[in-house]
Design a protein around this motif. Structure first.
Motif, PDB file in Angstrom:
ATOM      1  N   PHE A   1       0.807  -1.217   0.000  1.00 45.18           N
ATOM      2  CA  PHE A   1       0.000   0.000   0.000  1.00 45.18           C
ATOM      3  C   PHE A   1       0.843   1.273   0.000  1.00 45.18           C
ATOM      4  N   VAL A   2       2.152   1.151  -0.158  1.00 46.38           N
ATOM      5  CA  VAL A   2       2.996   2.338  -0.240  1.00 46.38           C
ATOM      6  C   VAL A   2       2.887   2.930  -1.651  1.00 46.38           C
ATOM      7  N   ARG A   3       3.304   4.184  -1.783  1.00 47.23           N
ATOM      8  CA  ARG A   3       3.361   4.853  -3.082  1.00 47.23           C
ATOM      9  C   ARG A   3       4.810   5.200  -3.408  1.00 47.23           C
TER      10      ARG A   3
ATOM     11  N   SER B   1       2.694   4.041   3.984  1.00 48.61           N
ATOM     12  CA  SER B   1       1.230   3.955   3.942  1.00 48.61           C
ATOM     13  C   SER B   1       0.602   4.115   5.315  1.00 48.61           C
TER      14      SER B   1
ATOM     15  N   PHE C   1       2.688   8.291   6.225  1.00 48.50           N
ATOM     16  CA  PHE C   1       2.766   9.123   5.026  1.00 48.50           C
ATOM     17  C   PHE C   1       4.073   9.913   4.928  1.00 48.50           C
TER      18      PHE C   1
ATOM     19  N   SER D   1      -2.465   2.941  10.800  1.00 42.55           N
ATOM     20  CA  SER D   1      -2.377   4.222  10.111  1.00 42.55           C
ATOM     21  C   SER D   1      -2.575   5.369  11.088  1.00 42.55           C
TER      22      SER D   1
ATOM     23  N   GLU E   1      -6.949   7.049   0.208  1.00 43.77           N
ATOM     24  CA  GLU E   1      -5.911   6.348   0.954  1.00 43.77           C
ATOM     25  C   GLU E   1      -6.549   5.326   1.890  1.00 43.77           C
TER      26      GLU E   1
ATOM     27  N   VAL F   1      -4.402   1.274   6.950  1.00 45.11           N
ATOM     28  CA  VAL F   1      -3.507   0.123   6.890  1.00 45.11           C
ATOM     29  C   VAL F   1      -3.185  -0.342   8.310  1.00 45.11           C
TER      30      VAL F   1
ATOM     31  N   GLY G   1      -5.100  -3.602   4.284  1.00 44.07           N
ATOM     32  CA  GLY G   1      -5.536  -2.257   3.917  1.00 44.07           C
ATOM     33  C   GLY G   1      -7.024  -2.240   3.631  1.00 44.07           C
TER      34      GLY G   1
END
Length: 637
Positions: free
Chosen positions: A137-139, A149, A152, A447, A495, A498, A520
């Protein structure tokens, strides 16, 4: 299934499986019209087949809104490993309060898996702030940067991460196994090891206080369990998890301790009348020996164990036996298999006074904290205690079982020996040959805006989000109660929320490993979506462990726990009626996701752990320990 409850009267079939990937169906649309509500709801008063509607089609959980970003197909871990009570997580604490549903996780972090991505790397990529592991789920902002994730934060990506071990090429970091799988296992680097891996250590402590009982049935029961234990260990001696350094010690006890020197050609018995367990006295040599080097003496002792003539000293010095076992495993840790046949009556930890009544509202609560304090010492020494209650006698299991509950052990009970001898041998054989995760710690991360409120299960909770497990079992389950804070949902609907669980443990060959599970889920801003994504399997597991833990610790009476379970079934239905305007709509309406929750709670209330009256006090205590050890699935219905 973790425990078996009485079958409710309704003729229901198997429960539908939970979805294994993030929800992708269209968001459900709600209307104020009563007819539209009935199309999306289940009438608990009229629908007799709650698992089926529209002919033979099973009711599936209505999916919450889809995630706003494209993730790999296996981005989420298996729901049998970790699942949430809500597939759409409330964006605010007020929304969670209005739903009257519990928010939490149900997990089996060391569960056997058919396929598992094992990764060996020089650098394990983690967020430098929250220390979360890189996950699907990371960018990626570039090939050198990735965004966590959970918190942030932007992090640097090591060059090694660009290498794809499957295609053996450099390039896209999204092809890495960490990005394509919800569950991965790392072979840990040296920084994750506090000390060199110790040998696998097994200590047997056997209660022989009933062998010379004047009651022939009790004496026969004691002999039957000794025979079953010795024969099973002989069969499994060469299959114990570990390497060539595997160690074993045997202790028997009644009114005195019996220690066995196993470093010679033949075993020899040492009686120890000092029950105070003076830690300043040196321990005799040859009590804890290497199996490969002293196999002949071990085999001879096990073969002769059922016929040995023990000193006829009445009483049960359980506390002294535990203290000696703790000293033997002080440097190595390991597993203590404790067999108890009578109530502790002499030495440290002796119990006195009436046993109580099976209908007592305080039944199931400990009479002393001695065994809990000793369990914490065992946990510090990385010693896990598994408790086997054998025979028909009363052992005051409620007071003794904290030695197992707080050291990541399990409680077994066999009241009908010799009839239970085969079950004892089967359970013990599986227990001895099961894979191990020694010196384990389990941490759960969430999260931003979400946090761990409480941790439930057979473990010692070091911090709110950190549990110590001297021995991680594939069968053990844990429940985590979550809280919603002020910063929840601020990242936007695109988003996901997570949750990540990381289990650090030592494998059977002495290598340190880290098993990471990631889940997630989308954010829900409407109460209808919260109800639509509710998971009754995870909910009943969480509620059961909360109720059992409160009775075990003495935080609440049995009647209070029963009332709380009843309210847990009634309150969400009332909240659902208020939220959807179905009050007085000609039935008792429920969202599909919790349609079986009242039935499951009814089955739980009939289970000996929560039933008002049971045949023996030890029966309730054993049931409470069983509920506390397992989580994540509903009673068999």
């Amino acid at each position: 299934m973790p425990f078996v409850a009485p079958t409710p009267p309704l003729p229901v079939g198997p429960m539908p499986r939970q979805m294994t990937s993030p929800p992708t169906l269209q968001q459900p649309q709600w209307s104020t019209a009563s007819a539209q509500h009935r199309e999306n709801s289940v009438n608990l008063l009229r629908d007799r087949q709650l698992l089926r509607t529209h002919g033979s089609e099973p009711i599936e959980t209505v999916a919450p809104p889809p995630l706003g970003h494209s993730f790999p197909a296996e981005a989420n871990c298996n729901p049998d490993v970790m699942s949430c009570t809500m597939n759409a997580v409330p964006a605010t604490a007020e929304l969670l309060r209005r739903s009257r549903l519990p928010l939490g996780l149900a997990m089996h972090p060391f569960k056997d898996l058919r396929s598992l991505a094992i990764i060996q790397a020089n650098v394990i990529v983690r967020c430098r702030d929250c220390r979360a592991y890189i996950n699907p789920f990371v960018r990626f902002s570039s090939q050198q940067r990735w965004r966590c994730s959970l918190c942030f934060l932007d992090n640097d990506l090591p060059e090694e991460f660009l290498y794809d071990p499957i295609s053996q090429t450099y390039g896209d970091p999204s092809r890495r196994p960490e990005i394509r799988n919800g569950t991965v296992e790392f072979i840990a680097t040296q920084e994750y090891s506090v000390r060199p891996p110790p040998p696998a250590t097994y200590i047997l402590a056997l209660d022989v206080s009933q062998v010379l009982s004047p009651d022939p049935a009790v004496a026969k029961s004691a002999t039957a369990y000794l025979t079953a234990v010795s024969q099973t260990l002989l069969r499994c001696l060469d299959r114990l998890p570990g390497d060539t350094r595997t160690q074993l010690a045997v202790i028997t006890f009644n009114g005195v301790l019996h220690l066995y020197k196993l470093d010679g050609p033949r075993p020899s018995l040492l009686a120890m009348p000092d029950l105070d367990g003076d830690s300043d006295l040196p321990m005799p040599e040859g009590l804890l020996v290497t199996v490969a080097e002293c196999r002949d003496a071990i085999v001879e002792l096990l073969e002769s164990l059922p016929e040995l003539e023990f000193p006829a000293v009445p009483g049960c010095c359980l506390g002294s036996a535990l203290a000696i076992a703790h000293r033997l495993a002080q440097s190595s840790g390991g597993r203590l298999l404790l067999f108890l046949a009578s109530r502790p009556s002499v030495g440290p930890g002796a119990l006195s006074g009436p046993a109580g009544s099976d209908s007592d509202d305080l039944a199931g609560q400990p009479a002393t904290d001695y065994y809990k304090r000793l369990a914490l010492d065992c946990c510090s020494a990385q010693l896990s205690v598994d408790l086997f209650c054998v025979g028909p006698g009363h052992t005051d299991l409620a007071s003794v079982m904290p030695i197992a509950v707080y050291s990541s052990g399990r409680v077994h009970r066999y009241p009908h020996l010799p009839d239970d001898a085969d079950r004892l041998a089967s359970d013990l054989g599986r227990h001895l040959t099961r894979k191990l995760g020694l010196e384990a710690v389990l941490r759960v991360r969430c999260s931003n805006g979400y946090s761990v409120a409480a941790f439930y299960g057979s473990c010692f909770v070091r911090a709110t989000d950190l549990a110590a497990l001297p021995c991680a079992s594939p069968d053990a389950g844990f429940a985590i109660q979550l809280a919603v804070g002020d910063g929840a949902g601020t990242a936007g609907a695109s988003e996901p929320v997570v949750f990540q669980a990381a289990l650090l443990y030592t494998g059977r060959k002495g290598e340190r490993r880290i098993r990471v599970h990631t889940l997630g889920l989308p954010v829900a801003t409407r109460i209808e979506d919260v109800f639509a994504g509710s998971d009754q399997r995870a909910i009943i597991g969480l509620l059961a462990q909360i109720g059992a833990e409160r009775i075990i610790t003495g935080a609440s009476r049995l009647s209070d726990s029963r009332d709380a379970l009843v309210n847990a079934a009634a309150d969400p239905l009332a909240a659902y009626a208020r939220a959807t305007g179905q009050r007085g709509a000609g039935g008792l309406w429920s969202p599909p996701g919790i349609r079986l929750l009242p039935l499951l709670i009814l089955a739980l209330l009939k289970w000996p752990a929560f039933r008002p009256s049971v045949g023996q006090l030890d029966e309730r205590a054993a049931a409470l320990a069983e509920v506390n050890f397992f989580v994540g699935a509903a009673p068999v219905i």
